[in-house]
Scaffold this motif. Structure first.
Motif, PDB file in Angstrom:
ATOM      1  N   ASN A 111       2.325  13.391 -10.865  1.00 43.53           N
ATOM      2  CA  ASN A 111       3.055  14.660 -10.924  1.00 43.53           C
ATOM      3  C   ASN A 111       3.464  14.936 -12.373  1.00 43.53           C
ATOM      4  O   ASN A 111       4.261  14.203 -12.947  1.00 43.53           O
ATOM      5  N   LEU A 168       3.667   0.165 -10.173  1.00 46.43           N
ATOM      6  CA  LEU A 168       2.380   0.517  -9.569  1.00 46.43           C
ATOM      7  C   LEU A 168       1.359  -0.590  -9.811  1.00 46.43           C
ATOM      8  O   LEU A 168       0.613  -0.978  -8.893  1.00 46.43           O
ATOM      9  N   LYS A 208       1.040   3.952  -3.071  1.00 44.62           N
ATOM     10  CA  LYS A 208       0.725   5.364  -2.849  1.00 44.62           C
ATOM     11  C   LYS A 208       1.863   6.255  -3.347  1.00 44.62           C
ATOM     12  O   LYS A 208       1.634   7.286  -3.989  1.00 44.62           O
ATOM     13  N   SER A 209       3.098   5.847  -3.050  1.00 46.56           N
ATOM     14  CA  SER A 209       4.262   6.625  -3.481  1.00 46.56           C
ATOM     15  C   SER A 209       4.351   6.684  -5.007  1.00 46.56           C
ATOM     16  O   SER A 209       4.550   7.748  -5.598  1.00 46.56           O
ATOM     17  N   LEU A 210       4.188   5.536  -5.645  1.00 44.13           N
ATOM     18  CA  LEU A 210       4.271   5.483  -7.106  1.00 44.13           C
ATOM     19  C   LEU A 210       3.129   6.250  -7.753  1.00 44.13           C
ATOM     20  O   LEU A 210       3.308   6.939  -8.759  1.00 44.13           O
ATOM     21  N   HIS A 221       2.125  -3.536  -7.444  1.00 48.92           N
ATOM     22  CA  HIS A 221       1.746  -3.330  -6.044  1.00 48.92           C
ATOM     23  C   HIS A 221       0.238  -3.214  -5.873  1.00 48.92           C
ATOM     24  O   HIS A 221      -0.313  -3.647  -4.848  1.00 48.92           O
ATOM     25  N   GLY A 275       1.600   8.845  -6.512  1.00 50.09           N
ATOM     26  CA  GLY A 275       1.895  10.266  -6.396  1.00 50.09           C
ATOM     27  C   GLY A 275       2.923  10.734  -7.404  1.00 50.09           C
ATOM     28  O   GLY A 275       2.804  11.804  -8.008  1.00 50.09           O
ATOM     29  N   ARG A 276       3.958   9.891  -7.620  1.00 55.24           N
ATOM     30  CA  ARG A 276       4.998  10.252  -8.579  1.00 55.24           C
ATOM     31  C   ARG A 276       4.429  10.335 -10.000  1.00 55.24           C
ATOM     32  O   ARG A 276       4.721  11.262 -10.762  1.00 55.24           O
ATOM     33  N   GLU A 324       0.829  -1.202   0.000  1.00 53.54           N
ATOM     34  CA  GLU A 324       0.000   0.000   0.000  1.00 53.54           C
ATOM     35  C   GLU A 324       0.866   1.255   0.000  1.00 53.54           C
ATOM     36  O   GLU A 324       0.584   2.230  -0.711  1.00 53.54           O
ATOM     37  N   LYS A 325       1.950   1.221   0.778  1.00 51.56           N
ATOM     38  CA  LYS A 325       2.857   2.362   0.850  1.00 51.56           C
ATOM     39  C   LYS A 325       3.531   2.599  -0.507  1.00 51.56           C
ATOM     40  O   LYS A 325       3.612   3.734  -0.995  1.00 51.56           O
ATOM     41  N   GLU A 326       4.020   1.525  -1.113  1.00 53.67           N
ATOM     42  CA  GLU A 326       4.677   1.638  -2.419  1.00 53.67           C
ATOM     43  C   GLU A 326       3.700   2.137  -3.480  1.00 53.67           C
ATOM     44  O   GLU A 326       4.039   2.971  -4.322  1.00 53.67           O
TER      45      GLU A 326
END
Length: 906
Positions: free
Chosen positions: A869, A888, A861-863, A891, A865-866, A857-859
């Motif tokens: 952008n 993405l 969310k990070s991907l 995950h 967001g990237r 879930e953390k990965e």
């Protein structure tokens, strides 16, 4: 004769054997005089060429279609041939001469052409043998060459006929001139490269005391090609640009030549770019040529300042200073060229406006990276050059092809290319068809000492037109290679002989498969010539495929060192694996990323089929004698017959739509999953008992029939392994290449097939659940079903042994499950409860799954967001963006899987 299959599948051992057999026995074109024709003519590769990865895609798709239609009983003709490749071939032969200290001009034209024919006999056509490696089932006995006598006659007739109709004419226009090869070349032979150059600003003095609205007695022009000012004929300003309204119609004096040239108003000048003033050199720039014509300059009056070698020559008005004459256009061998000399003299005249950089330092020019045209074979900068050439009136010839595409008489697949097609055709330019070469079709035009030109099919016919008193000499030029190849769909079949049997049966062709990059250079021109010379469209469908790119998505090129040799892949994985990769990855024109792992995967697929055939052979399962499905009573046999019928329908639907990926996926999934993984597992118990029992006899018949249908359906994609297995499994009255397309014609019990589908669903879901919770695949689990459906009740009663063996569920109890931790598994609409007490440490498993879920879930969310952008998408390398998307997706899938696993634990 039936022989035992080897333990390992070796592509190399069977490919050469079967290709030679097919070819020597004439099996690529069986005698089917009454059958419906299906025709594809191979886009003729260059006689100098070798098989590259683009050919491998193009040729594979065509051969898949041809083999498919041949199996469906059509008179399938796949016609091969080669293009004489005027420039490329002449270059090859001249290079060989240079290596021996010889050159073309040491020979007469006829002597040199004889040497080219010698080269062709010895070295030309290497690609034809490479096509055999790929397995292309072409009619070799009909192989064509664009310089064959018959084809040459067709080319000559076309030129003469079109000239007589006013559709071919001689004109003075700009062409792409290759100063190394000393010939005009087509747009296709021009490649754009980025070159470090300069942007110079010059003052052009206004004549007669005229000044601008700002009081300046000069105009400022900027150029990346200062040498061309020696042939400037105007300065253009935008008609809406108020700064220069007062000087339109006035004149400037060119500083170096003293030439008086007008200031003209033209939309080509952009007020927002530079000073808004543009120097116009109509004899050396394609845009300027059009501006010049709008300004009233006739092409014959436009100034030419360069000779065929790119050296400065005197213009028609005699105003180029003598010091420039003979200079090369660029600096060469350490000697300044015209460019450097012009800049130097303009600087001395005080007409150069220096560029001031960010540090305040002055330079002659502003540094620029310039998109520069190069000849793809000569390797030098292309010069737009004003010269007399032969042209085809492409605008008139484009009318009927556009009508054909609009009406649907020609279908372009995928449809998205239609817009591109019309955009080009609506703005089509005259087609320059003359080339300054010796190798090729010499233009059938003769010039007389009476000042006239005579176009005829032979010298005798030209002399008859001119009269005996006129001395004639033939045009030295040859025709553009694309001119002759535009006749390919019908000249290869015997045109212009109206009674040619092949022409009458196989023209129009059935389909053209082509790379999108030659849509205009070849495909559209075949449409034009088909209508112009036969009154028919060359084919009703045009399929345009994409490019094969490097694994990172870049275009392959020798300079990048990322070119992949298809023959190397064939050596490593076999032709069948490469062919299947090409077909499976071809998705309606999208580019294909080369992926060697996928090719290896399809080699593994072939190995899986080989091993399945070995299993069948070891259990007495062999060749079937029937196209129709055998009678079947057992549920598994009825199920596989139904799945064969479904696969046949799916492939036929995909091939009708030219969805090569869908067709390949259908046979892949059926073979790997339905037949190998499920059916063979389902029938194993049948062979554990009496080999002569009715169930065993029935199963051998059905299994042999089903395997035969796989071989037939897979044959267009993987011809070598399928032909080998076809013969290894039993005596055959004919080769697989001539087999009949599947027609099961079977009545299937839905009750039986529903039962097998239910067992497969239960097994698949149970295996997935075991995997999620780390339960060993062999562990037997008790299962409870409280409210069974009708299909569940019937299947559990009749197939409990299969459930135990495949799903590893035993015992299966109809009733409520005991209290305690358990997981749920579905089969259709039925929900099984499987107790987990003593099988899984529930607390530890929950902790493991929750930790893994949190990480994914953390990965994710990070991907996410990237990727959301805009700066990342714009600045990152394409491969980095793609990797982020793939990560993405991975995950997100893990989140879904782990959430489901936790839900199972309750």
């Amino acid at each position: 004769m039936t022989t035992t299959l080897d333990k390992t599948f070796d592509p190399a051992a069977i490919e050469a054997k079967w290709y030679a057999h097919w070819e020597t026995h004439g099996l690529f074109r069986p005698d089917r005089p009454d059958a419906e024709p299906f025709t594809i003519v191979l886009p003729p590769p260059n006689v100098t060429g070798s098989l590259h990865i683009g050919h491998a895609l193009d040729h594979t798709l065509m051969d898949v279609v041809i083999r498919y239609e041949r199996l469906r009983g059509k008179d399938a003709l796949f016609l091969p041939g080669m293009d004489h490749a005027g420039i490329a071939t002449q270059m090859v032969v001249e290079r060989q001469m240079e290596a021996r200290g010889d050159k073309r001009t040491n020979y007469t034209r006829e002597e040199f052409i004889a040497k080219v024919w010698e080269w062709k006999a010895e070295s030309g056509g290497m690609i034809l043998d490479q096509m055999r490696r790929l397995g292309e089932s072409v009619a070799w006995d009909l192989e064509a060459f664009t310089m064959d006598p018959h084809f040459t006659r067709a080319v000559t007739k076309t030129f003469v006929d079109l000239h007589g109709r006013g559709l071919i004419y001689r004109d003075k226009r700009l062409v792409n001139w290759d100063v190394k090869l000393k010939t005009a070349i087509s747009d296709l032979e021009v490649e754009t490269r980025e070159v470090k150059g300069g942007f110079w600003h010059f003052r052009y003095p206004l004549a007669d005391g005229v000044t601008t609205s700002e009081g300046k007695d000069y105009l400022v022009v900027a150029t990346t090609r200062p040498e061309t000012m020696l042939a400037d004929m105007a300065v253009a300003v935008n008609p809406a640009d108020e700064r220069y309204a007062s000087v339109v119609g006035k004149h400037v004096i060119l500083p170096l030549t003293g030439r008086r040239i007008p200031v003209v108003a033209d939309e080509h000048a952009d007020p927002e770019l530079g000073s808004g003033c543009v120097k116009i050199t109509p004899g050396h720039d394609f845009n300027d040529f059009e501006v010049g014509k709008r300004a009233g300059f006739a092409p014959a009056a436009m100034l030419n300042m360069l000779d065929a070698d790119g050296n400065v020559c005197q213009t028609a008005d005699g105003l180029v200073p003598e010091e420039f004459l003979g200079l090369h256009r660029f600096r060469r061998d350490g000697v300044d060229g015209a460019r450097e000399r012009v800049v130097m003299r303009m600087k001395e005249h005080g007409c150069l406006i220096p560029h001031v950089d960010k540090d305040g330092e002055e330079h002659d020019a502003e540094p620029r990276t310039i998109q520069t045209p190069f000849g793809d074979r000569g390797g030098v900068v292309i010069e737009p050059w004003l010269t007399d050439q032969w042209y085809v009136d492409a605008e008139k010839l484009a009318v009927k092809p556009m009508e054909a595409v609009r009406s649907g008489a020609i279908e372009i697949v995928p449809k998205t290319w239609g817009k591109t097609f019309f955009n080009w055709m609506d703005n089509i330019q005259p087609w320059c068809v003359s080339r300054q070469l010796w190798w090729g079709h010499r233009i059938p035009a003769w010039y007389g000492d009476d000042g006239k030109c005579y176009v005829a099919e032979t010298a005798e016919a030209a002399q008859a037109l001119a009269g005996a008193a006129v001395t004639l000499w033939q045009d030295e030029d040859v025709l553009d290679t694309w001119f002759s190849s535009a006749l390919w769909p019908f000249a290869t079949l015997g045109w212009p002989d109206s009674d040619a049997p092949l022409l009458n049966k196989h023209f129009p062709n059935s389909l053209l498969i082509s790379g999108f990059d030659i849509l205009f250079f070849w495909d559209a021109r075949m449409m034009m010539m088909g209508q112009a010379m036969t009154g028919q469209n060359p084919w009703p469908r045009l399929y345009l495929h994409g490019l094969v790119r490097a694994p990172d998505g870049q275009k392959m090129s020798k300079s990048k060192g990322n070119v992949i040799d298809p023959l190397g892949l064939i050596d490593q994985y076999g032709a069948d694996a490469l062919r299947f990769f090409m077909a499976a990855m071809e998705s309606q024109g999208r580019d294909i990323k080369m992926d060697e792992k996928r090719v290896e995967g399809y080699r593994n697929f072939a190995t899986k089929l080989w091993n399945a055939a070995r299993f069948c052979q070891s259990n007495g399962i062999g060749a079937s004698a029937s196209v129709k499905a055998p009678p079947a009573r057992l549920a598994a046999n009825q199920w596989i017959i139904g799945e064969v019928a479904a696969c046949v329908t799916e492939i036929e639907r995909a091939m009708a739509d030219l969805r090569f990926d869908a067709a390949a996926n259908a046979i892949y999934q059926f073979t790997w999953s339905k037949f190998c993984d499920w059916y063979l597992e389902l029938i194993k118990p049948v062979f554990a008992g009496d080999a002569d029992s009715p169930p065993a006899v029935e199963t051998r018949a059905v299994a042999g029939w089903a395997l035969d249908q796989i071989l037939v359906m897979l044959h267009p994609f993987m011809p070598f392994i399928t032909e080998e297995l076809w013969h290894k499994l039993g005596e055959r009255p004919y080769e697989l290449i001539l087999a009949q397309w599947p027609a099961p014609e079977a009545e299937i019990s839905k009750e039986a097939t529903d039962a097998i589908d239910w067992v497969i669903d239960l097994t698949t879901n149970t295996r997935s659940a075991r995997n999620e919770l780390g339960i060993p695949p062999g562990a037997k689990l008790a299962a409870y079903l409280a409210a069974p459906s009708d299909v569940a009740t019937r299947t559990i009663e009749r197939s409990i042994a299969a459930i135990e063996r495949l799903a590893r569920l035993t015992p299966v109890t109809i009733g409520e499950a005991p209290a305690g931790p358990a997981m749920q598994v579905t089969a259709g609409e039925d929900v099984f409860v499987i107790p987990l007490e003593g099988i899984v440490d529930i607390a530890a498993e929950k902790s493991r799954l929750e930790k893994a879920l949190a990480a994914s879930e953390k990965e994710a969310k990070s991907l996410g967001g990237r990727l959301s952008n805009p700066a990342f998408a714009e600045k990152a390398k394409p491969e980095a963006v793609e990797k982020a998307r793939a990560d993405l997706a991975h995950h997100a899938g893990e989140v879904e899987r782990l959430t489901a696993a936790l839900a199972r634990l309750g």
